[in-house]
Design a protein around this motif. Structure first.
Motif, PDB file in Angstrom:
ATOM      1  N   TRP A 124       0.854  -1.193   0.000  1.00 20.03           N
ATOM      2  CA  TRP A 124       0.000   0.000   0.000  1.00 20.03           C
ATOM      3  C   TRP A 124       0.890   1.242   0.000  1.00 20.03           C
ATOM      4  O   TRP A 124       1.801   1.358   0.814  1.00 20.03           O
ATOM      5  CB  TRP A 124      -0.913  -0.020   1.227  1.00 20.03           C
ATOM      6  N   ASN A 125       0.608   2.169  -0.918  1.00 17.78           N
ATOM      7  CA  ASN A 125       1.422   3.389  -1.012  1.00 17.78           C
ATOM      8  C   ASN A 125       0.969   4.491  -0.061  1.00 17.78           C
ATOM      9  O   ASN A 125       1.474   5.617  -0.116  1.00 17.78           O
ATOM     10  CB  ASN A 125       1.441   3.912  -2.454  1.00 17.78           C
ATOM     11  N   GLY A 126      -0.002   4.190   0.794  1.00 14.06           N
ATOM     12  CA  GLY A 126      -0.489   5.176   1.760  1.00 14.06           C
ATOM     13  C   GLY A 126      -1.566   6.073   1.224  1.00 14.06           C
ATOM     14  O   GLY A 126      -2.075   6.939   1.947  1.00 14.06           O
ATOM     15  N   ASP A 127      -1.941   5.887  -0.039  1.00 12.87           N
ATOM     16  CA  ASP A 127      -2.926   6.755  -0.684  1.00 12.87           C
ATOM     17  C   ASP A 127      -4.337   6.257  -0.388  1.00 12.87           C
ATOM     18  O   ASP A 127      -4.658   5.093  -0.584  1.00 12.87           O
ATOM     19  CB  ASP A 127      -2.689   6.756  -2.194  1.00 12.87           C
ATOM     20  N   TYR A 128      -5.189   7.188   0.089  1.00 10.68           N
ATOM     21  CA  TYR A 128      -6.569   6.851   0.420  1.00 10.68           C
ATOM     22  C   TYR A 128      -7.515   7.048  -0.762  1.00 10.68           C
ATOM     23  O   TYR A 128      -8.704   6.835  -0.619  1.00 10.68           O
ATOM     24  CB  TYR A 128      -7.067   7.707   1.588  1.00 10.68           C
ATOM     25  N   LYS A 129      -7.021   7.484  -1.901  1.00 11.25           N
ATOM     26  CA  LYS A 129      -7.911   7.733  -3.041  1.00 11.25           C
ATOM     27  C   LYS A 129      -8.633   6.446  -3.420  1.00 11.25           C
ATOM     28  O   LYS A 129      -8.001   5.431  -3.679  1.00 11.25           O
ATOM     29  CB  LYS A 129      -7.118   8.238  -4.246  1.00 11.25           C
ATOM     30  N   ILE A 130      -9.968   6.493  -3.438  1.00 14.37           N
ATOM     31  CA  ILE A 130     -10.700   5.288  -3.822  1.00 14.37           C
ATOM     32  C   ILE A 130     -11.560   5.508  -5.059  1.00 14.37           C
ATOM     33  O   ILE A 130     -12.132   4.560  -5.588  1.00 14.37           O
ATOM     34  CB  ILE A 130     -11.569   4.759  -2.659  1.00 14.37           C
TER      35      ILE A 130
ATOM     36  N   ALA B 239      -6.172  -5.985   2.812  1.00 10.17           N
ATOM     37  CA  ALA B 239      -4.837  -6.526   2.521  1.00 10.17           C
ATOM     38  C   ALA B 239      -3.757  -5.457   2.486  1.00 10.17           C
ATOM     39  O   ALA B 239      -2.659  -5.703   1.989  1.00 10.17           O
ATOM     40  CB  ALA B 239      -4.869  -7.286   1.201  1.00 10.17           C
ATOM     41  N   THR B 240      -4.021  -4.261   3.007  1.00 11.78           N
ATOM     42  CA  THR B 240      -3.025  -3.183   2.952  1.00 11.78           C
ATOM     43  C   THR B 240      -1.956  -3.307   4.027  1.00 11.78           C
ATOM     44  O   THR B 240      -0.952  -2.598   3.981  1.00 11.78           O
ATOM     45  CB  THR B 240      -3.701  -1.810   3.107  1.00 11.78           C
ATOM     46  N   ASP B 241      -2.168  -4.183   5.008  1.00 13.81           N
ATOM     47  CA  ASP B 241      -1.252  -4.291   6.145  1.00 13.81           C
ATOM     48  C   ASP B 241      -0.778  -5.734   6.247  1.00 13.81           C
ATOM     49  O   ASP B 241      -1.569  -6.654   6.437  1.00 13.81           O
ATOM     50  CB  ASP B 241      -1.969  -3.870   7.429  1.00 13.81           C
ATOM     51  N   GLU B 242       0.529  -5.957   6.141  1.00 13.79           N
ATOM     52  CA  GLU B 242       1.071  -7.316   6.123  1.00 13.79           C
ATOM     53  C   GLU B 242       0.983  -8.018   7.471  1.00 13.79           C
ATOM     54  O   GLU B 242       1.251  -9.227   7.571  1.00 13.79           O
ATOM     55  CB  GLU B 242       2.527  -7.289   5.666  1.00 13.79           C
ATOM     56  N   TYR B 243       0.592  -7.298   8.535  1.00  9.16           N
ATOM     57  CA  TYR B 243       0.524  -7.903   9.862  1.00  9.16           C
ATOM     58  C   TYR B 243      -0.904  -8.273  10.284  1.00  9.16           C
ATOM     59  O   TYR B 243      -1.098  -8.835  11.356  1.00  9.16           O
ATOM     60  CB  TYR B 243       1.126  -6.952  10.902  1.00  9.16           C
ATOM     61  N   LEU B 244      -1.883  -7.965   9.466  1.00  8.39           N
ATOM     62  CA  LEU B 244      -3.268  -8.293   9.803  1.00  8.39           C
ATOM     63  C   LEU B 244      -3.514  -9.781   9.617  1.00  8.39           C
ATOM     64  O   LEU B 244      -3.056 -10.381   8.651  1.00  8.39           O
ATOM     65  CB  LEU B 244      -4.230  -7.513   8.909  1.00  8.39           C
TER      66      LEU B 244
ATOM     67  N   LYS C 182       3.655  -3.396  -8.225  1.00 10.39           N
ATOM     68  CA  LYS C 182       3.666  -4.029  -6.901  1.00 10.39           C
ATOM     69  C   LYS C 182       3.316  -3.058  -5.778  1.00 10.39           C
ATOM     70  O   LYS C 182       3.561  -3.334  -4.599  1.00 10.39           O
ATOM     71  CB  LYS C 182       5.038  -4.663  -6.596  1.00 10.39           C
ATOM     72  N   SER C 183       2.762  -1.921  -6.147  1.00 12.96           N
ATOM     73  CA  SER C 183       2.378  -0.914  -5.160  1.00 12.96           C
ATOM     74  C   SER C 183       1.178  -0.147  -5.688  1.00 12.96           C
ATOM     75  O   SER C 183       1.074   0.106  -6.897  1.00 12.96           O
ATOM     76  CB  SER C 183       3.544   0.042  -4.891  1.00 12.96           C
ATOM     77  N   GLY C 184       0.245   0.220  -4.787  1.00  7.26           N
ATOM     78  CA  GLY C 184      -0.933   0.961  -5.227  1.00  7.26           C
ATOM     79  C   GLY C 184      -1.755   1.465  -4.066  1.00  7.26           C
ATOM     80  O   GLY C 184      -1.402   1.278  -2.892  1.00  7.26           O
ATOM     81  N   ASN C 185      -2.870   2.110  -4.396  1.00  8.52           N
ATOM     82  CA  ASN C 185      -3.703   2.693  -3.348  1.00  8.52           C
ATOM     83  C   ASN C 185      -4.642   1.646  -2.745  1.00  8.52           C
ATOM     84  O   ASN C 185      -4.636   0.478  -3.122  1.00  8.52           O
ATOM     85  CB  ASN C 185      -4.479   3.901  -3.882  1.00  8.52           C
ATOM     86  N   VAL C 186      -5.439   2.087  -1.762  1.00  8.82           N
ATOM     87  CA  VAL C 186      -6.337   1.188  -1.031  1.00  8.82           C
ATOM     88  C   VAL C 186      -7.240   0.414  -1.980  1.00  8.82           C
ATOM     89  O   VAL C 186      -7.360  -0.824  -1.893  1.00  8.82           O
ATOM     90  CB  VAL C 186      -7.190   1.987  -0.028  1.00  8.82           C
ATOM     91  N   SER C 187      -7.909   1.129  -2.880  1.00  9.59           N
ATOM     92  CA  SER C 187      -8.867   0.476  -3.773  1.00  9.59           C
ATOM     93  C   SER C 187      -8.203  -0.563  -4.663  1.00  9.59           C
ATOM     94  O   SER C 187      -8.729  -1.668  -4.852  1.00  9.59           O
ATOM     95  CB  SER C 187      -9.573   1.517  -4.648  1.00  9.59           C
ATOM     96  N   SER C 188      -7.052  -0.227  -5.223  1.00 10.07           N
ATOM     97  CA  SER C 188      -6.383  -1.152  -6.140  1.00 10.07           C
ATOM     98  C   SER C 188      -6.037  -2.459  -5.434  1.00 10.07           C
ATOM     99  O   SER C 188      -6.264  -3.553  -5.969  1.00 10.07           O
ATOM    100  CB  SER C 188      -5.125  -0.504  -6.714  1.00 10.07           C
TER     101      SER C 188
END
Length: 652
Positions: free
Chosen positions: A326-332, A408-413, A345-351
């Motif tokens: 996750w690149n930290g971007d909240y744009k959905i 799936a934005t957080d690898e520890y969840l 290999k990186s993108g926003n929440v929606s992607s």
């Protein structure tokens, strides 16, 4: 004597009245405004709005939205000087922008008994580019001192009428009087929402005929409204809350229908049924959700042929977690591209979560997207669709009649766990076949800490022992992140938390960054103050709450912990026949009203051992504001137990 008493009482009444007699009726600065330096209803206030006034209307010439704003503020002390710094946000788009004009600002002071007036120079008004959406206009009122009264006004001109100019009655300083007036033509129909739960002192409406003119003799009547509040307390942010914008007293507008003078009608606020249809065909999220995907390009044949649906879903979830960042971007609603996510290999929440959705769907797992607003973004409007209220997207999966919320934005969840930022009461489940609906956002697991320790009184009064702890839910998530990101730093931080403890042989006894539990064990040596034959021990060498997080006199908004939580602390201290216990803490048990929380503290001596137990339970994730004084007292007792419980052992 009677006359003297009456005169004295009259004098006292006049003095008390004079001490609070700020001029809140008008914007005119009076001598009393300058002489008074205490606001008795809030002695902690650094500044005070004495009077503010707003007026919005549609201009007859170019149909722009005009808003006049005027304020009079008392600066009570140096900490209130920042209220002399004024920033005006001007919205802009590609071809349109807001403007500000007629800025007038004046500072009033009382110097040697005389009123001095200092006006703002135009050369001290500055403009700067803030971002793609806003330009800032800034100015600072001159000659600010403790006791100053500032008075400023300006006029906003806006081409944006979708959101009619809103008004905040409440801010971080108290206000004596706040009034907002509007003139809304009949061809503009708005959804009007009063937020914050505070009552209006004034709520008047009347009709003004022929207030707006169009071509060929067309005209519209206007609804003239006047809203006001008095004696508005400051809004003070505190721990355990969602966005302050959920609770600040204010009025908001959103355009529902526009009727042009030429007969055209534009409906802006839609039903959820219409919104669902538009969402399904949306070029960003809707289109991405409908993309087919080849599962074999992402996971192994073993995963694809897995017969246990939960295990298959978990494996797909872990693949997205571990391979896309996750690149930290909240744009959905913009820049949503599964293709670019796979490539970069990186993108926003929606992607990221749409990729997860599509992979699970391809594996024949029942999944649907859920639109949510994060905790710091505010609650989404339930009455009618406001798509801009949402800033995040997660996935709901249904497996064997059980639903799981996934991010799936957080690898520890762990599977079925969403970040704390997502726990904002409710979200909108987008079901394109049956229609969307509201769903609750609740944790799937309990959040607990279980702390067990055993200490032994040895030779030379050495105290050594061992500790085992188990954390679940969000406490486990926090510890997993800290430990796996830097286990050396984690151990250092653990030792820093317990200044009287030396830690050795530390180990985490369960594997994996996403294991729902976090188990650890370590040996300790307890360092105590040598006071001769007496040994004073505080049995709580680890503390769940070092201080009371609730410090306000009263709180008008809910206490939102995000999730239910339970804490257990169990300690056994073994000693031999050379010691005797002279003092031990009191056993305590108390609860919140309606059994919404409890604390149970006990200590028992059995043979040559002291057994200490503390259990703290919060039975609700969210408590209404009425519980605040009880929670404040509740927390105070917990802190007192952990800091002031002493055991006195004496050598025989």
């Amino acid at each position: 004597m009677q006359k003297t008493s009456v005169l004295l009482l009259l004098f006292l009444n006049i003095s008390i009245y004079a001490q609070t007699n700020f001029n809140s009726e008008t914007l005119k600065v009076t001598r009393a405004d300058l002489e008074l330096n205490v606001y008795e209803k809030d002695s902690t206030a650094n500044a005070l709005v004495l009077h503010e006034y707003g007026n919005s209307y549609i201009d007859n010439n170019d149909y722009s939205l005009i808003t006049e704003e005027k304020r009079k503020i008392k600066i009570l002390n140096r900490e209130g000087f920042n209220k002399a710094n004024v920033t005006i946000y001007l919205q802009k788009s590609d071809d349109r922008k807001e403007k500000v004009k007629n800025i007038v600002a004046t500072t009033y002071n009382l110097v040697d008994g005389k009123v001095t007036v200092t006006k703002l120079s135009d050369t001290h008004i500055f403009e700067e580019e803030y971002n793609d959406d806003f330009t800032l206009v800034k100015f600072t009122l001159p000659n600010i001192k403790e006791g100053s009264v500032i008075n400023y006004s300006y006029t906003l001109q806006s081409p944006f009428k979708f959101n009619y100019q809103g008004w905040s009655f409440q801010s971080d300083i108290p206000k004596l009087y706040s009034e907002y007036n509007t003139s809304i033509p009949a061809n503009y129909e708005y959804n009007i929402k009063l937020v914050g739960g505070k009552k209006l002192f004034k709520n008047d409406q009347k009709i003004k005929r022929n207030c707006l003119y169009g071509g060929n003799g067309a005209h519209a009547d206007c609804t003239i409204s006047s809203y006001a509040m008095k004696d508005i307390p400051a809004f003070i942010e505190e721990d355990y809350m969602t966005s302050k914008y959920n609770f600040l007293a204010r009025i908001e507008y959103e355009l529902k229908v526009f009727k042009g003078f030429d007969g055209r009608i534009n409906n802006y606020t839609k039903t959820w049924k219409t919104t669902d249809r538009e969402f399904r065909t949306d070029k960003d999220i809707g289109k991405q959700l409908s993309k087919s995907i080849d599962l074999e390009d992402f996971v192994s044949h073993t995963v694809i042929t897995e017969k246990d649906t939960y295990k298959k879903a978990d494996a797909i979830y872990k693949h997205v977690q571990e391979n896309y960042t996750w690149n930290g971007d909240y744009k959905i609603f913009s820049d949503v591209s599964v293709k670019n996510l796979i490539k970069n290999k990186s993108g926003n929440v929606s992607s990221i979560n749409i990729l997860l959705h599509n992979l699970l769907k391809e594996a024949d797992i029942d999944v649907k997207p859920v639109l949510i607003s994060t905790r710091d973004h505010g609650f989404p409007t339930k009455i009618y669709p406001v798509i801009s209220d949402f800033n995040y997207l997660i996935v709901q999966a249904t497996i064997d009649d059980k639903t799981y919320l996934l991010d799936a934005t957080d690898e520890y969840l762990s599977f079925g766990e969403i970040p704390l930022r997502c726990l904002n009461s409710y979200g909108r489940l987008m079901d394109f076949k049956k229609g969307s609906e509201w769903v609750d956002l609740k944790p799937s697991t309990l959040t607990t800490i279980q702390f067990r320790a055993e200490l032994n009184m040895g030779e030379n009064d050495n105290i050594t022992g061992s500790v085992k702890s188990k954390k679940t839910g969000y406490h486990a998530l926090d510890s997993r992140k800290s430990y796996h990101q830097n286990n050396d730093a984690y151990l250092t931080n653990l030792e820093d938390k317990y200044p009287n403890i030396e830690i050795s042989n530390h180990e985490v006894t369960n594997e994996g960054k996403t294991n729902p539990d976090f188990l650890e064990a370590y040996d300790i040596e307890y360092n105590w103050d040598d006071t001769g034959d007496n040994i004073y021990l505080n049995p709580f060498f680890t503390s769940f709450f070092k201080e009371n997080p609730f410090k306000l006199q009263e709180r008008s908004y809910p206490i939102d912990f995000g999730y239910k939580r339970t804490y257990y602390y169990m300690l056994k201290i073994n000693f031999d026949d050379s010691y005797t216990v002279l003092e031990q803490p009191e056993n305590l048990r108390f609860t919140l009203p309606n059994n919404k929380g409890s604390v149970h503290f006990s200590n028992v001596i059995i043979d040559n051992a002291i057994n200490i137990m503390l259990k703290i339970s919060f039975e609700d994730a969210i408590y209404p504001a009425e519980y605040y004084p009880y929670l404040k007292a509740f927390m105070s007792k917990i802190v007192d137990i952990q800091t002031n419980s002493l055991i006195l052992l004496k050598k025989k």
